[in-house]
Design a protein around this motif. Structure first.
Motif, PDB file in Angstrom:
ATOM      1  N   UNK A   1       0.809  -1.223   0.000  1.00  0.00           N
ATOM      2  CA  UNK A   1       0.000   0.000   0.000  1.00  0.00           C
ATOM      3  C   UNK A   1       0.845   1.277   0.000  1.00  0.00           C
ATOM      4  N   UNK A   2       1.871   1.409   0.864  1.00  0.00           N
ATOM      5  CA  UNK A   2       2.670   2.648   0.822  1.00  0.00           C
ATOM      6  C   UNK A   2       3.359   2.875  -0.516  1.00  0.00           C
ATOM      7  N   UNK A   3       3.894   1.804  -1.114  1.00  0.00           N
ATOM      8  CA  UNK A   3       4.611   1.966  -2.383  1.00  0.00           C
ATOM      9  C   UNK A   3       3.657   2.312  -3.530  1.00  0.00           C
ATOM     10  N   UNK A   4       2.448   1.799  -3.477  1.00  0.00           N
ATOM     11  CA  UNK A   4       1.478   2.033  -4.560  1.00  0.00           C
ATOM     12  C   UNK A   4       0.606   3.254  -4.320  1.00  0.00           C
ATOM     13  N   UNK A   5       0.760   3.915  -3.172  1.00  0.00           N
ATOM     14  CA  UNK A   5      -0.166   4.976  -2.784  1.00  0.00           C
ATOM     15  C   UNK A   5      -0.286   6.118  -3.801  1.00  0.00           C
ATOM     16  N   UNK A   6       0.815   6.637  -4.365  1.00  0.00           N
ATOM     17  CA  UNK A   6       0.654   7.713  -5.360  1.00  0.00           C
ATOM     18  C   UNK A   6      -0.217   7.288  -6.546  1.00  0.00           C
ATOM     19  N   UNK A   7       0.012   6.083  -7.042  1.00  0.00           N
ATOM     20  CA  UNK A   7      -0.802   5.594  -8.152  1.00  0.00           C
ATOM     21  C   UNK A   7      -2.248   5.385  -7.761  1.00  0.00           C
ATOM     22  N   UNK A   8      -2.472   4.916  -6.534  1.00  0.00           N
ATOM     23  CA  UNK A   8      -3.842   4.706  -6.060  1.00  0.00           C
ATOM     24  C   UNK A   8      -4.573   6.042  -5.943  1.00  0.00           C
ATOM     25  N   UNK A   9      -3.885   7.055  -5.423  1.00  0.00           N
ATOM     26  CA  UNK A   9      -4.502   8.378  -5.305  1.00  0.00           C
ATOM     27  C   UNK A   9      -4.814   8.950  -6.687  1.00  0.00           C
ATOM     28  N   UNK A  10      -3.880   8.764  -7.629  1.00  0.00           N
ATOM     29  CA  UNK A  10      -4.145   9.208  -8.993  1.00  0.00           C
ATOM     30  C   UNK A  10      -5.334   8.489  -9.604  1.00  0.00           C
ATOM     31  N   UNK A  11      -5.436   7.189  -9.359  1.00  0.00           N
ATOM     32  CA  UNK A  11      -6.576   6.416  -9.841  1.00  0.00           C
ATOM     33  C   UNK A  11      -7.873   6.831  -9.184  1.00  0.00           C
ATOM     34  N   UNK A  12      -7.795   7.177  -7.907  1.00  0.00           N
ATOM     35  CA  UNK A  12      -8.991   7.643  -7.202  1.00  0.00           C
ATOM     36  C   UNK A  12      -9.483   8.963  -7.792  1.00  0.00           C
ATOM     37  N   UNK A  13      -8.543   9.821  -8.178  1.00  0.00           N
ATOM     38  CA  UNK A  13      -8.918  11.088  -8.808  1.00  0.00           C
ATOM     39  C   UNK A  13      -9.672  10.839 -10.106  1.00  0.00           C
TER      40      UNK A  13
END
Length: 217
Positions: free
Chosen positions: A139-151
């Motif tokens: 989760x920490x390593x993927x967090x930027x991509x997850x936030x971008x996907x959430x946007x």
């Protein structure tokens, strides 16, 4: 534009924020665990269960393949069962959440799969438990991509919420249809379009800013 119409637009804006906000929250709470399952239950995953993975993946793809307007109508019995009505803001939340969850889960899955396998192997080599790998590595390593996907998900939900307004769900789409299209009032239509564009730009800006800060850490 009359003061009454301005009041309607303001209330419709608040209704849209509520619909999208609640649905987005449900999509995150359900989508991230679903994405983690899809990533870790495949062949060679830390919770390997290939058959279950294929079944869940097929269900996710099935929901993603259904256009939102079709899903909106198909879920009417479920919506009535869950919220007790098929019109209004709460009635729109059910199909919005059902539509957004698999969409967001697939985007989050892509970000999770991009995490370097060496990090997971290193965590396993020092004796990390599997649940700790999920929480402290994936989760920490993927967090930027997850936030971008959430946007991206929230932006698509704003458009879907406007579409839901066409069938009585309320919000900006409802105002655009009833007071703009059906009454041939171009001013109302342009006002709704302007509000939607501003809302999307604001969400995208906030999401991009959050991603940049997360990557800089």
């Amino acid at each position: 534009m009359s003061p009454q119409m301005i009041d309607r637009l303001w209330q419709a804006f608040l209704d849209t924020l509520f619909m999208v906000g609640v649905s987005a929250g449900i999509a995150v709470l359900a989508g991230i665990p679903l994405a983690l399952f899809l990533v870790t239950s495949g062949s060679g995953g830390i919770f390997a269960a290939p058959r279950t993975n294929r079944v869940v993946g097929t269900l996710v793809n099935g929901f993603r393949a259904v256009p939102f307007i079709v899903l909106l109508v198909a879920l009417i019995p479920v919506t009535r069962l869950v919220v007790g009505t098929t019109i209004g803001v709460w009635a729109a939340i059910v199909p919005l959440a059902v539509s957004a969850t698999p969409f967001f889960a697939r985007i989050a899955e892509v970000s999770l799969r991009e995490v370097d396998a060496g990090l997971i192997e290193a965590a396993q080599s020092i004796g990390c438990r599997r649940r700790h790998i999920l929480v402290h590595v994936l989760l920490p390593e993927a967090l930027p991509g997850i936030v971008g996907g959430f946007t991206i998900t929230v932006v698509s939900m704003i458009g879907a919420s406007a579409m839901a307004g066409a069938v009585g769900a309320g919000g900006l789409g409802d105002v655009a249809i009833r007071y703009g299209y059906q009454r041939f009032d171009t001013t109302v239509m342009m006002a709704v379009i302007a509000i939607l564009i501003a809302l999307v730009c604001l969400v995208q800006f906030a999401g991009d800013t959050a991603v940049r800060r997360l990557r800089a850490r």
